[in-house]
Motif scaffolding. Structure first.
Motif, mmCIF file in Angstrom:
data_model
loop_
_atom_site.group_PDB
_atom_site.id
_atom_site.type_symbol
_atom_site.label_atom_id
_atom_site.label_comp_id
_atom_site.label_asym_id
_atom_site.label_seq_id
_atom_site.Cartn_x
_atom_site.Cartn_y
_atom_site.Cartn_z
ATOM 1 N N LEU A 98 0.802 -1.294 0.063
ATOM 2 C CA LEU A 98 -0.013 -0.118 0.022
ATOM 3 C C LEU A 98 0.960 1.357 0.127
ATOM 4 N N PHE A 99 1.874 1.423 0.627
ATOM 5 C CA PHE A 99 2.719 2.450 0.631
ATOM 6 C C PHE A 99 3.599 2.713 -0.479
ATOM 7 N N VAL A 100 4.047 1.932 -1.296
ATOM 8 C CA VAL A 100 4.622 1.944 -2.580
ATOM 9 C C VAL A 100 3.586 2.119 -3.400
ATOM 10 N N VAL A 101 2.165 1.620 -3.348
ATOM 11 C CA VAL A 101 1.306 2.127 -4.350
ATOM 12 C C VAL A 101 1.042 3.674 -4.274
ATOM 13 N N LEU A 102 0.830 4.165 -2.889
ATOM 14 C CA LEU A 102 0.688 5.541 -2.646
ATOM 15 C C LEU A 102 1.808 6.351 -3.038
ATOM 16 N N LEU A 103 2.967 5.893 -2.865
ATOM 17 C CA LEU A 103 3.755 6.812 -3.426
ATOM 18 C C LEU A 103 4.154 6.725 -4.795
ATOM 19 N N PRO A 209 7.639 20.502 2.325
ATOM 20 C CA PRO A 209 8.063 19.089 1.974
ATOM 21 C C PRO A 209 7.789 18.536 0.511
ATOM 22 N N THR A 210 8.244 17.518 0.273
ATOM 23 C CA THR A 210 7.738 16.571 -1.038
ATOM 24 C C THR A 210 6.692 15.644 -0.678
ATOM 25 N N PHE A 211 5.873 15.048 -1.542
ATOM 26 C CA PHE A 211 5.150 13.909 -1.007
ATOM 27 C C PHE A 211 5.914 12.675 -0.525
ATOM 28 N N GLU A 212 7.106 12.538 -1.174
ATOM 29 C CA GLU A 212 7.774 11.422 -0.589
ATOM 30 C C GLU A 212 8.367 11.519 0.866
ATOM 31 N N SER A 213 8.790 12.762 1.252
ATOM 32 C CA SER A 213 9.345 12.985 2.508
ATOM 33 C C SER A 213 8.195 12.837 3.612
ATOM 34 N N MET A 214 6.871 13.348 3.075
ATOM 35 C CA MET A 214 5.846 13.314 4.151
ATOM 36 C C MET A 214 5.498 11.839 4.304
ATOM 37 N N SER A 215 5.465 11.044 3.206
ATOM 38 C CA SER A 215 5.413 9.704 3.424
ATOM 39 C C SER A 215 6.065 8.894 4.228
#
Length: 285
Positions: A98-103, A209-215
């Protein structure tokens, strides 16, 4: 140094709220959700996309919360339907997927460039004992404590909370009593998704932030949750605040500032070693 500790409490409060979400989902649903912060990032970026489109900020925040709740609810529905019977390890692996898909989805929808995000709290500050404290710090800290206290009260004194605890301990018995366990679990998923969004909305203006850093803010949240063995909400809150405070203090020390991002991993390793050591002691008795 003290001003660094105080400034770090904004991040620490966000870590604490995310940790409460992780612990709650694990305690009540049995899923260690590695995608918890990514769900919140979807909600936060959706909020700011709506604001950029001209929607008033309060309505944009509401829209972001609804989107995050819907995404989390759909994830919970998929896991409950197709991975309800497998072990906790399998469900944890699914949450990594799920984490990878959302990233990937966040990268496609929102890009990877840092964004300057508006603050939900007025950018005012006051001085206490010679230390400048922002209103954002006070609000974030109050929100973390209020969320933990509210959760504790709900689980202890409300019918829904009692049913949720019963579901986590005796799911088959609860189903035989005619209680809609799937609806309860989806409610937990949706609520934690919205709270994760709130946490990231509080911290985002301080980081651009970026989306990645927030995730990846799920890492300090997992570290805080691990300190309480993913069962104690208040230890998770204290752990999140402590990690944020240590990061803030480290930012004022030249030799440490470049390595602040490693602090959650140090906490995870130390917690795992301590837990393993306790198991060895128990086996030796």
């Amino acid at each position: 140094m003290l001003d660094g500790v105080i400034s770090g409490l904004v991040s620490g409060s966000a870590y604490a709220i995310l940790a409460v979400c992780v612990v709650t989902l694990y305690r009540l649903v049995g899923v260690l959700n590695f995608g918890q912060a990514a769900v919140g990032a979807v909600g936060a970026y959706s909020c700011f996309a709506l604001a950029e489109a001209g929607l008033p900020l309060p309505l944009a925040v509401l829209g972001g919360l609804v989107i995050a709740g819907a995404v989390a609810g759909l994830a919970g529905l998929a896991i409950a339907r197709w991975f309800g019977a497998p072990s906790e390890t399998v469900r944890a692996v699914v949450s990594v997927v799920l984490f990878v898909v959302l990233l990937a989805a966040g990268y496609r929808l929102f890009g990877d460039a840092p964004r300057v995000m508006p603050s939900l709290v007025p950018t005012t500050a006051f001085e206490l004992a010679g230390v400048r404290i922002s209103l954002t710090t006070v609000v974030a800290l109050a929100a973390a404590i209020a969320i933990a206290a509210g959760l504790s009260l709900i689980l202890r004194f409300t019918r829904a909370g009692i049913r949720l605890q019963a579901m986590s301990e005796r799911p088959t018995t609860v189903q035989l009593l005619g209680i809609n366990t799937r609806g309860l679990s989806l409610g937990v998923w949706a609520a934690t998704g919205m709270l994760s969004t709130l946490a990231l909305l509080l911290i985002a203006p301080t980081r651009n932030p970026t989306f990645e850093s927030m995730s990846f803010l799920v890492v300090p949240a997992l570290a805080a949750g691990l300190l309480g063995a993913f069962s104690n909400v208040w230890i998770a809150v204290l752990g999140g605040l402590s990690i944020g405070a240590i990061e803030g203090a480290g930012s004022r020390i030249d030799l440490v500032s470049d390595y602040r991002g490693a602090i959650p991993f140090v906490v995870i390793i130390a917690a795992l070693i301590w837990m393993r050591r306790r198991e060895v002691w128990d086996a030796a008795r």
